[in-house]
Structures are given as structure tokens and as C-alpha cells.
Design a protein around this motif. Structure first.
Motif, PDB file in Angstrom:
ATOM      1  N   THR A   1       3.094   5.414  -5.915  1.00 16.04           N
ATOM      2  CA  THR A   1       4.014   4.776  -7.271  1.00 16.04           C
ATOM      3  C   THR A   1       2.302   5.188  -8.543  1.00 16.04           C
ATOM      4  O   THR A   1       2.574   5.015  -9.769  1.00 16.04           O
ATOM      5  N   GLY A   2       1.847   4.520  -6.848  1.00 16.03           N
ATOM      6  CA  GLY A   2       0.081   4.704  -8.117  1.00 16.03           C
ATOM      7  C   GLY A   2      -0.440   3.115  -9.116  1.00 16.03           C
ATOM      8  O   GLY A   2      -0.737   3.430  -9.522  1.00 16.03           O
ATOM      9  N   ILE A   3       0.506   2.285  -8.607  1.00 14.90           N
ATOM     10  CA  ILE A   3       0.321   1.017  -9.046  1.00 14.90           C
ATOM     11  C   ILE A   3       0.658   0.309  -8.082  1.00 14.90           C
ATOM     12  O   ILE A   3       1.672   0.232  -7.118  1.00 14.90           O
TER      13      ILE A   3
ATOM     14  N   HIS B   1       4.830   4.344 -17.894  1.00 14.64           N
ATOM     15  CA  HIS B   1       3.543   5.308 -17.420  1.00 14.64           C
ATOM     16  C   HIS B   1       2.424   4.228 -16.617  1.00 14.64           C
ATOM     17  O   HIS B   1       1.318   4.275 -16.448  1.00 14.64           O
ATOM     18  N   GLY B   2       2.807   3.676 -15.495  1.00 15.57           N
ATOM     19  CA  GLY B   2       2.173   3.027 -14.742  1.00 15.57           C
ATOM     20  C   GLY B   2       1.074   3.281 -13.749  1.00 15.57           C
ATOM     21  O   GLY B   2       0.242   2.891 -13.443  1.00 15.57           O
ATOM     22  N   ALA B   3       0.816   3.914 -14.148  1.00 12.17           N
ATOM     23  CA  ALA B   3      -0.380   4.782 -13.069  1.00 12.17           C
ATOM     24  C   ALA B   3      -1.459   3.903 -13.133  1.00 12.17           C
ATOM     25  O   ALA B   3      -2.293   3.903 -14.264  1.00 12.17           O
TER      26      ALA B   3
ATOM     27  N   GLN C   1       0.848  -1.171   0.055  1.00 20.35           N
ATOM     28  CA  GLN C   1      -0.011   0.130   0.021  1.00 20.35           C
ATOM     29  C   GLN C   1       0.737   1.246   0.111  1.00 20.35           C
ATOM     30  O   GLN C   1       0.830   2.301  -0.890  1.00 20.35           O
ATOM     31  N   PHE C   2       1.659   1.439   0.506  1.00 20.78           N
ATOM     32  CA  PHE C   2       2.668   2.307   0.743  1.00 20.78           C
ATOM     33  C   PHE C   2       3.556   2.279  -0.785  1.00 20.78           C
ATOM     34  O   PHE C   2       3.710   3.587  -1.113  1.00 20.78           O
TER      35      PHE C   2
END
Length: 174
Positions: free
Chosen positions: A65-67, A83-85, A59-60
Motif C-alpha cells: 500500500t505504501g502506507i 491517497h495514502g502513499a 511490512q507486507f
């Protein structure tokens, strides 16, 4: 072992992203590489039955990272998340080496089943932006999933699948 996998991840980024200039830039600025490194820490904790700390690390990493990658997911070294979001990889998912996942891709489940409920993605696949690969299905080696496709059935090796629901439109064995 950690650094060997990190080197493979950096090499995958360099191979698959024409904007990648050098290894240091990739190491410092690529959220996909960061997410995979955090995932390896979380996965190690999960394998030691430290499930709460593993989930906290994952979760951190999602916050940074949004991943989102579940600590139990099996991801081979050399996967590239570009572009992992918004990328989500579920608990029982498996991802083979050389695979590229673009932003918004989901390797998810379809409900509250028990056991294996997330996809297995072979080696050297492309999961395009916004694609949803759902359930205990297999995406064969070298397959390509088109942008925003919703994959609910197995995809054979070397196939290209597009649409909602995804259909195989081409099989290229070259």
C-alpha cells in the motif's frame, strides 16, 4: 468485529472522498482501507505478543500500500487515509475516529525517547498532505493541520495550524 470496523472505514472513505462512487470500488481499490485492514491483523498479533509476525504483516502491508503503520499504533474505526502513499504512523500514535490523513502525513517521534513518543490525534481531525506531527503531543478534536506543516506542540480543539514550525492561525468553534 473486523467487518464492522471495515464498514466504518468504507463509510469514512465515501464521506470524505467525492470521487468515491460505491462501496465495492472503495473495498477493492482504496489503499488506505487496505492498510487499515492489514493494520488490524498486525495489531491483533501484536496484542497476542507475536511481535515479529505482527511486524512482518505491517511490512507486507507497507509493500502493498505504501502506507506504514506500526502494529502497536491505536487507530479508531472510521479513519480515512486518502491517497495514502508515504503515510507513516508510529508505534505509540493514537488516531481518533473520523480523522482524515492525506498522502505523506507523518505521525512520528522526535528521537530515541522511551514510552509515549508519538502524537495523539483527536476525532474528526484533518492532517493534510506532507504534514509532520512529531512527538508526544496532542492534536485536539476537529483540528486541521495544513499541508507540509511541522507540528511540534499541542494543537487545541477546533484549531487550524500551518507553517514550519506550525502555529495556530485560527480557532473555529462553530
Amino acid at each position: 468485529m473486523f467487518f464492522k470496523k471495515l464498514r466504518l472505514d468504507i463509510a469514512a472513505a465515501k464521506k470524505n472522498d467525492p470521487a468515491a462512487r460505491n462501496n465495492l470500488e472503495i473495498l477493492l481499490t482504496y489503499s488506505g482501507v487496505h492498510a487499515l485492514s492489514w493494520h488490524r491483523l498486525a495489531s491483533g498479533l501484536y496484542k497476542m505478543h507475536l511481535k515479529l509476525p505482527a511486524r512482518m504483516v505491517s511490512q507486507f502491508a507497507k509493500f502493498l500500500t505504501g502506507i506504514e503503520i506500526h502494529p502497536a499504533a491505536e487507530i479508531a474505526p472510521g479513519v480515512f487515509i486518502d491517497h495514502g502513499a508515504g503515510v507513516v504512523i508510529g508505534e505509540t500514535a493514537k488516531v481518533g475516529a473520523g480523522t482524515v490523513l492525506y498522502h505523506g502525513a507523518t505521525l512520528g517521534g522526535t528521537g530515541k525517547e522511551k514510552g509515549k513518543r508519538h502524537p495523539t490525534v483527536g476525532e474528526n481531525c484533518v492532517i493534510s498532505a506532507g504534514a509532520k506531527v512529531l512527538g508526544n503531543i496532542t492534536v485536539g478534536d476537529y483540528a486541521k493541520i495544513g499541508a507540509n506543516a511541522v507540528v511540534l506542540t499541542n494543537i487545541p480543539p477546533h484549531a487550524t495550524a500551518v507553517g514550519v514550525p506550525a502555529k495556530v492561525v485560527k480557532i473555529n468553534k462553530e
